[in-house]
Design a protein around this motif. Structure first.
Motif, PDB file in Angstrom:
ATOM      1  N   THR A  18       9.481  17.016  73.686  1.00  0.00           N
ATOM      2  CA  THR A  18      10.143  15.724  73.851  1.00  0.00           C
ATOM      3  C   THR A  18       9.184  14.752  74.538  1.00  0.00           C
ATOM      4  OG1 THR A  18      11.057  16.346  75.986  1.00  0.00           O
ATOM      5  CG2 THR A  18      12.431  16.782  74.046  1.00  0.00           C
ATOM      6  N   LEU A  19       9.569  13.509  74.593  1.00  0.00           N
ATOM      7  CA  LEU A  19       8.726  12.478  75.195  1.00  0.00           C
ATOM      8  C   LEU A  19       8.411  12.808  76.656  1.00  0.00           C
ATOM      9  CD1 LEU A  19       7.290   9.778  74.882  1.00  0.00           C
ATOM     10  CD2 LEU A  19       9.436   8.658  75.513  1.00  0.00           C
ATOM     11  N   ASN A  20       9.428  13.204  77.428  1.00  0.00           N
ATOM     12  CA  ASN A  20       9.208  13.544  78.833  1.00  0.00           C
ATOM     13  C   ASN A  20       8.273  14.736  78.986  1.00  0.00           C
ATOM     14  OD1 ASN A  20      10.750  11.473  79.801  1.00  0.00           O
ATOM     15  ND2 ASN A  20      12.605  12.698  79.997  1.00  0.00           N
ATOM     16  N   THR A  21       8.435  15.741  78.126  1.00  0.00           N
ATOM     17  CA  THR A  21       7.561  16.915  78.198  1.00  0.00           C
ATOM     18  C   THR A  21       6.127  16.543  77.853  1.00  0.00           C
ATOM     19  OG1 THR A  21       9.412  18.336  77.575  1.00  0.00           O
ATOM     20  CG2 THR A  21       7.213  19.265  77.358  1.00  0.00           C
ATOM     21  N   MET A  22       5.942  15.676  76.865  1.00  0.00           N
ATOM     22  CA  MET A  22       4.586  15.242  76.512  1.00  0.00           C
ATOM     23  C   MET A  22       3.934  14.482  77.668  1.00  0.00           C
ATOM     24  SD  MET A  22       4.688  14.179  72.485  1.00  0.00           S
ATOM     25  CE  MET A  22       6.000  12.991  72.619  1.00  0.00           C
ATOM     26  N   ILE A  23       4.695  13.605  78.330  1.00  0.00           N
ATOM     27  CA  ILE A  23       4.156  12.839  79.457  1.00  0.00           C
ATOM     28  C   ILE A  23       3.813  13.779  80.613  1.00  0.00           C
ATOM     29  CG2 ILE A  23       4.735  11.131  81.236  1.00  0.00           C
ATOM     30  CD1 ILE A  23       6.388   9.684  79.025  1.00  0.00           C
ATOM     31  N   TYR A  24       4.724  14.703  80.937  1.00  0.00           N
ATOM     32  CA  TYR A  24       4.480  15.644  82.028  1.00  0.00           C
ATOM     33  C   TYR A  24       3.261  16.525  81.726  1.00  0.00           C
ATOM     34  CZ  TYR A  24       5.274  19.183  85.586  1.00  0.00           C
ATOM     35  OH  TYR A  24       5.116  20.032  86.644  1.00  0.00           O
ATOM     36  N   THR A  25       3.154  16.964  80.471  1.00  0.00           N
ATOM     37  CA  THR A  25       2.028  17.817  80.090  1.00  0.00           C
ATOM     38  C   THR A  25       0.714  17.063  80.200  1.00  0.00           C
ATOM     39  OG1 THR A  25       3.445  19.076  78.601  1.00  0.00           O
ATOM     40  CG2 THR A  25       1.088  19.229  78.225  1.00  0.00           C
ATOM     41  N   ARG A  26       0.681  15.814  79.794  1.00  0.00           N
ATOM     42  CA  ARG A  26      -0.564  15.029  79.895  1.00  0.00           C
ATOM     43  C   ARG A  26      -0.946  14.733  81.329  1.00  0.00           C
ATOM     44  NH1 ARG A  26      -1.042  11.184  74.682  1.00  0.00           N
ATOM     45  NH2 ARG A  26      -0.847  12.898  73.211  1.00  0.00           N
TER      46      ARG A  26
END
Length: 128
Positions: A18-26
């Protein structure tokens, strides 16, 4: 169609991250490794959190046994650096086939093909 796919991926959990997971991962993710199916594994800097970004559909049965053990802290060695010693009797990983035409159907099942077999060990109850 590219914009629609990007939007779907951003708001649905089964379409990758999800968008939040992508941001957190980056921001906080440290890539640890990748398995044979293309799933990418991450941890944060102090190793208090571990997660996987699936390559395609998010299906937990697609995580190999060695990476599953690393995710759940059964062992701390990263499988890409120290792979598990697999036994000769172990079968290769097979994805979950439930709900597909390839799912297991026992003998006598309508899905097994053909006509169900007559049972000689069962007599239906009928009221007198």
């Amino acid at each position: 169609m590219g914009i629609l796919n990007t939007l779907l991926q951003a708001v649905t959990w089964w379409n990758g991250a999800t968008l939040n997971t992508m941001i957190y991962t980056r921001r906080k993710g440290v890539k640890v490794g990748e398995d044979g199916q293309g799933n990418v594994f991450y941890r944060n800097a102090d190793d208090s959190r571990r997660w996987v970004i699936f390559n395609g559909e998010a299906e937990a049965s697609r995580v190999d046994a060695d990476w599953h053990g690393w995710l759940h802290r059964t062992f701390n060695e990263v499988p890409s650096e120290k792979p598990l010693q697999h036994k000769p009797w172990e079968k290769p990983h097979q994805e979950n086939l439930t709900g597909t035409m390839l799912a297991y159907a026992p003998a006598g099942s309508i899905r097994a093909g053909g006509v169900p077999k007559e049972r000689s060990d069962y007599e239906a109850w009928s009221p007198e």
